[in-house]
Design a protein around this motif. Structure first.
Motif, PDB file in Angstrom:
ATOM      1  N   SER A 186      33.408 -36.661  26.324  1.00 17.70           N
ATOM      2  CA  SER A 186      32.616 -36.658  27.546  1.00 17.70           C
ATOM      3  C   SER A 186      31.569 -37.763  27.504  1.00 17.70           C
ATOM      4  O   SER A 186      31.197 -38.266  26.460  1.00 17.70           O
ATOM      5  N   ASP A 187      31.096 -38.117  28.686  1.00 14.45           N
ATOM      6  CA  ASP A 187      30.061 -39.124  28.835  1.00 14.45           C
ATOM      7  C   ASP A 187      28.766 -38.441  29.234  1.00 14.45           C
ATOM      8  O   ASP A 187      28.747 -37.271  29.596  1.00 14.45           O
ATOM      9  N   PHE A 188      27.689 -39.221  29.215  1.00 15.45           N
ATOM     10  CA  PHE A 188      26.414 -38.702  29.700  1.00 15.45           C
ATOM     11  C   PHE A 188      26.478 -38.543  31.207  1.00 15.45           C
ATOM     12  O   PHE A 188      26.935 -39.433  31.915  1.00 15.45           O
ATOM     13  N   VAL A 189      26.024 -37.379  31.678  1.00 14.03           N
ATOM     14  CA  VAL A 189      26.057 -37.037  33.089  1.00 14.03           C
ATOM     15  C   VAL A 189      24.621 -36.798  33.560  1.00 14.03           C
ATOM     16  O   VAL A 189      23.886 -36.047  32.910  1.00 14.03           O
ATOM     17  N   PRO A 190      24.212 -37.404  34.688  1.00 19.29           N
ATOM     18  CA  PRO A 190      22.878 -37.107  35.201  1.00 19.29           C
ATOM     19  C   PRO A 190      22.824 -35.675  35.731  1.00 19.29           C
ATOM     20  O   PRO A 190      23.712 -35.249  36.467  1.00 19.29           O
ATOM     21  N   VAL A 191      21.784 -34.923  35.316  1.00 21.30           N
ATOM     22  CA  VAL A 191      21.690 -33.524  35.713  1.00 21.30           C
ATOM     23  C   VAL A 191      20.414 -33.194  36.484  1.00 21.30           C
ATOM     24  O   VAL A 191      20.351 -32.170  37.159  1.00 21.30           O
ATOM     25  N   ALA A 192      19.397 -34.043  36.362  1.00 25.44           N
ATOM     26  CA  ALA A 192      18.124 -33.768  37.043  1.00 25.44           C
ATOM     27  C   ALA A 192      17.210 -34.972  36.903  1.00 25.44           C
ATOM     28  O   ALA A 192      17.434 -35.837  36.057  1.00 25.44           O
ATOM     29  N   LYS A 193      16.192 -34.978  37.729  1.00 26.29           N
ATOM     30  CA  LYS A 193      15.096 -35.920  37.523  1.00 26.29           C
ATOM     31  C   LYS A 193      14.132 -35.257  36.547  1.00 26.29           C
ATOM     32  O   LYS A 193      13.895 -34.042  36.640  1.00 26.29           O
ATOM     33  N   ALA A 194      13.593 -36.019  35.634  1.00 26.08           N
ATOM     34  CA  ALA A 194      12.661 -35.471  34.650  1.00 26.08           C
ATOM     35  C   ALA A 194      11.487 -34.798  35.344  1.00 26.08           C
ATOM     36  O   ALA A 194      11.007 -33.745  34.904  1.00 26.08           O
ATOM     37  N   SER A 195      11.055 -35.353  36.454  1.00 25.00           N
ATOM     38  CA  SER A 195       9.913 -34.806  37.183  1.00 25.00           C
ATOM     39  C   SER A 195      10.222 -33.458  37.851  1.00 25.00           C
ATOM     40  O   SER A 195       9.311 -32.748  38.257  1.00 25.00           O
ATOM     41  N   GLU A 196      11.506 -33.088  37.942  1.00 27.13           N
ATOM     42  CA  GLU A 196      11.892 -31.814  38.556  1.00 27.13           C
ATOM     43  C   GLU A 196      11.734 -30.626  37.605  1.00 27.13           C
ATOM     44  O   GLU A 196      11.730 -29.473  38.050  1.00 27.13           O
ATOM     45  N   ILE A 197      11.660 -30.901  36.306  1.00 27.05           N
ATOM     46  CA  ILE A 197      11.612 -29.811  35.328  1.00 27.05           C
ATOM     47  C   ILE A 197      10.236 -29.832  34.665  1.00 27.05           C
ATOM     48  O   ILE A 197       9.933 -30.735  33.889  1.00 27.05           O
ATOM     49  N   PRO A 198       9.379 -28.850  34.984  1.00 22.97           N
ATOM     50  CA  PRO A 198       8.038 -28.836  34.396  1.00 22.97           C
ATOM     51  C   PRO A 198       8.094 -28.613  32.885  1.00 22.97           C
ATOM     52  O   PRO A 198       9.113 -28.176  32.352  1.00 22.97           O
ATOM     53  N   ASP A 199       7.021 -28.902  32.216  1.00 21.27           N
ATOM     54  CA  ASP A 199       6.907 -28.672  30.771  1.00 21.27           C
ATOM     55  C   ASP A 199       5.837 -27.615  30.553  1.00 21.27           C
ATOM     56  O   ASP A 199       4.661 -27.874  30.814  1.00 21.27           O
ATOM     57  N   PRO A 200       6.181 -26.401  30.134  1.00 22.33           N
ATOM     58  CA  PRO A 200       7.521 -25.930  29.806  1.00 22.33           C
ATOM     59  C   PRO A 200       8.284 -25.487  31.054  1.00 22.33           C
ATOM     60  O   PRO A 200       7.690 -25.013  32.012  1.00 22.33           O
ATOM     61  N   GLY A 201       9.591 -25.667  30.988  1.00 26.61           N
ATOM     62  CA  GLY A 201      10.439 -25.256  32.093  1.00 26.61           C
ATOM     63  C   GLY A 201      11.898 -25.442  31.759  1.00 26.61           C
ATOM     64  O   GLY A 201      12.262 -25.850  30.662  1.00 26.61           O
ATOM     65  N   ARG A 202      12.744 -25.168  32.745  1.00 24.05           N
ATOM     66  CA  ARG A 202      14.196 -25.235  32.528  1.00 24.05           C
ATOM     67  C   ARG A 202      14.919 -25.422  33.845  1.00 24.05           C
ATOM     68  O   ARG A 202      14.376 -25.140  34.914  1.00 24.05           O
TER      69      ARG A 202
END
Length: 106
Positions: A2-18
């Motif tokens: 498999s290849d790397f697949v874009p799954v989200a923008k980093a800014s969409e997932i807070p820290d901490p978050g999922r």
């Protein structure tokens, strides 16, 4: 392979978050914790519980069904009733894109 697949923008997932994503018909949870991104199968190895719904504490997540904890970094089981690790996937952040490559050995 498999290849790397874009799954989200980093800014969409807070820290901490999922964020729960589906890649090639496989449910994967992308976690943002302590400034880093991690990806695990959304499966507790004890009974198949959804790790994406579990409590995130530091660099671990607890299965919501029976409380088994898993390390976000390597998937290892940290507490009973789980004894086997869950599958981890490689994560890269390029710009604001979070990319995941499925672990082909899983």
């Amino acid at each position: 392979m498999s290849d790397f697949v874009p799954v989200a923008k980093a800014s969409e997932i807070p820290d901490p978050g999922r964020k729960l994503v589906e890649i090639d018909e496989r449910l994967v949870v992308v976690f943002h914790a302590a400034g880093n991104f991690y990806a695990l199968d959304d499966v507790c190895t004890h009974d198949g519980g959804p790790l994406g719904e579990g409590e995130l504490v530091g660099l671990s997540v607890a299965c919501p069904r029976h409380g088994a904890r898993f390390d976000l970094r390597d998937g290892r089981a940290l507490s009973m009733p789980a004894t086997k690790p869950t599958v981890v996937h490689e994560v890269r952040v390029v710009g604001d894109q979070v990319l995941v490559k499925l672990n082909d050995d899983a």
